[in-house]
Design a protein around this motif. Structure first.
Motif, mmCIF file in Angstrom:
data_model
loop_
_atom_site.group_PDB
_atom_site.id
_atom_site.type_symbol
_atom_site.label_atom_id
_atom_site.label_comp_id
_atom_site.label_asym_id
_atom_site.label_seq_id
_atom_site.Cartn_x
_atom_site.Cartn_y
_atom_site.Cartn_z
ATOM 1 N N ILE A 102 35.665 0.017 -28.541
ATOM 2 C CA ILE A 102 35.228 -0.563 -27.056
ATOM 3 C C ILE A 102 34.874 -1.896 -27.059
ATOM 4 O O ILE A 102 35.017 -2.648 -26.012
ATOM 5 C CB ILE A 102 34.124 0.413 -26.627
ATOM 6 N N ILE A 105 37.510 -4.275 -25.708
ATOM 7 C CA ILE A 105 37.573 -4.366 -24.269
ATOM 8 C C ILE A 105 36.384 -4.529 -23.609
ATOM 9 O O ILE A 105 35.995 -4.083 -22.414
ATOM 10 C CB ILE A 105 38.405 -3.230 -23.539
ATOM 11 N N ILE A 108 36.238 -6.038 -20.100
ATOM 12 C CA ILE A 108 36.726 -5.141 -18.867
ATOM 13 C C ILE A 108 35.751 -3.962 -18.734
ATOM 14 O O ILE A 108 35.614 -3.688 -17.458
ATOM 15 C CB ILE A 108 38.060 -4.551 -19.663
ATOM 16 N N THR A 109 35.115 -3.493 -19.746
ATOM 17 C CA THR A 109 34.194 -2.400 -19.570
ATOM 18 C C THR A 109 33.083 -2.906 -18.775
ATOM 19 O O THR A 109 32.288 -2.125 -17.941
ATOM 20 C CB THR A 109 33.745 -1.911 -21.157
ATOM 21 N N ILE A 112 34.042 -3.037 -15.291
ATOM 22 C CA ILE A 112 34.045 -1.783 -14.707
ATOM 23 C C ILE A 112 32.445 -1.095 -14.353
ATOM 24 O O ILE A 112 32.288 -0.620 -13.405
ATOM 25 C CB ILE A 112 34.891 -0.962 -15.380
ATOM 26 N N THR A 154 30.469 6.151 -21.864
ATOM 27 C CA THR A 154 31.319 5.112 -21.460
ATOM 28 C C THR A 154 32.751 5.750 -21.323
ATOM 29 O O THR A 154 33.306 5.224 -20.261
ATOM 30 C CB THR A 154 31.458 4.024 -22.440
ATOM 31 N N LEU A 158 34.754 5.262 -17.728
ATOM 32 C CA LEU A 158 36.327 4.629 -17.634
ATOM 33 C C LEU A 158 37.138 5.678 -16.974
ATOM 34 O O LEU A 158 38.061 5.305 -16.118
ATOM 35 C CB LEU A 158 36.591 4.142 -18.881
ATOM 36 N N LYS A 165 41.302 3.271 -9.441
ATOM 37 C CA LYS A 165 41.670 1.698 -9.820
ATOM 38 C C LYS A 165 42.133 1.136 -8.504
ATOM 39 O O LYS A 165 42.291 -0.126 -7.949
ATOM 40 C CB LYS A 165 42.557 1.672 -10.811
ATOM 41 N N ASP A 186 43.811 -5.400 -16.358
ATOM 42 C CA ASP A 186 42.369 -4.753 -16.917
ATOM 43 C C ASP A 186 42.414 -3.334 -17.118
ATOM 44 O O ASP A 186 42.105 -2.549 -17.862
ATOM 45 C CB ASP A 186 41.113 -5.155 -16.178
ATOM 46 N N TRP A 187 42.851 -2.722 -15.864
ATOM 47 C CA TRP A 187 43.201 -1.225 -15.824
ATOM 48 C C TRP A 187 44.066 -0.648 -16.973
ATOM 49 O O TRP A 187 43.816 0.279 -17.491
ATOM 50 C CB TRP A 187 43.482 -0.716 -14.347
ATOM 51 N N LYS A 189 44.588 -2.026 -19.837
ATOM 52 C CA LYS A 189 43.899 -1.963 -21.124
ATOM 53 C C LYS A 189 42.826 -0.951 -21.377
ATOM 54 O O LYS A 189 42.386 -0.645 -22.574
ATOM 55 C CB LYS A 189 43.356 -3.427 -21.537
ATOM 56 N N SER A 190 42.125 -0.535 -20.296
ATOM 57 C CA SER A 190 41.187 0.237 -20.246
ATOM 58 C C SER A 190 41.495 1.482 -20.631
ATOM 59 O O SER A 190 41.257 2.533 -20.938
ATOM 60 C CB SER A 190 40.164 0.196 -19.093
#
Length: 190
Positions: A102, A105, A108-109, A112, A154, A158, A165, A186-187, A189-190
């Motif tokens: 995690i 990212i 990104i996390t 979000i 988490t 996500l 999204k 980002d989406w 990669k998540s």
């Protein structure tokens, strides 16, 4: 600290019991942890029946287990000469591995997580977000918060947010103070 015992009964069924709840004031030193575990085992009359101890990877637990191993091995021979006495907690190890993943990212996390918090902080924003989701025919419940230290929470945050999204950019068009919308990249990669 919660001390639990696990054993196989005479019918070969796994049994689990909470043996004790112990308050250990900070700092949580290995000496106090070992003493509490041994005291609980003695109260239950199982101090000579312990074959292994599972704890997380904190250094104070290493000290506690080393002390317990020394104390117990004085009065009885440990299984496999004590090589199996200290068992690392698999759930804790898994948590460390996932948290490391995690961390790749983390930005990104955070975006979000901040988005979820922003939407859910106001009933009006949550309603607007839900209306956009409904217009896009996106089924689902509201966005979920996470607990930063629990990887599974988490993941759930996500997993839930990714379903929405397509809602976030439209929400950003309507809510001018929302300026940290995750990008399409980002989406992915998540």
């Amino acid at each position: 600290m919660v001390i639990t015992g696990h054993w196989i009964d005479s019918d070969w069924k796994l049994q689990k019991r909470v043996l004790s709840f112990v308050h250990i004031p900070p700092p949580h030193r290995g000496v106090e942890i070992a003493s509490s575990i041994f005291k609980s085992a003695k109260e239950w009359g199982i101090e000579h029946k312990i074959y292994s101890i599972s704890v997380d990877n904190a250094s104070n637990n290493d000290v506690a287990v080393r002390m317990l191993k020394d104390d117990i091995s004085r009065s009885k021979k440990l299984l496999c000469d004590g090589k199996l006495f200290h068992v690392r907690c698999c759930a804790h190890i898994l948590n460390l591995v996932v948290q490391d993943g995690i961390s790749e990212i983390v930005d990104i996390t955070k975006a979000i997580r901040d988005s979820v918090e922003f939407v859910n902080r106001s009933e009006g924003r949550a309603l607007m977000f839900a209306e956009i989701a409904q217009q896009l025919h996106i089924p689902g419940k509201k966005l979920l918060y996470d607990c930063k230290t629990r990887w599974n929470a988490t993941f759930e945050m996500l997993n839930c947010a990714i379903k929405f999204k397509d809602v976030f950019p439209r929400f950003q068009d309507r809510e001018q103070s929302y300026d940290f919308c995750p990008s399409a990249e980002d989406w992915k990669k998540s």
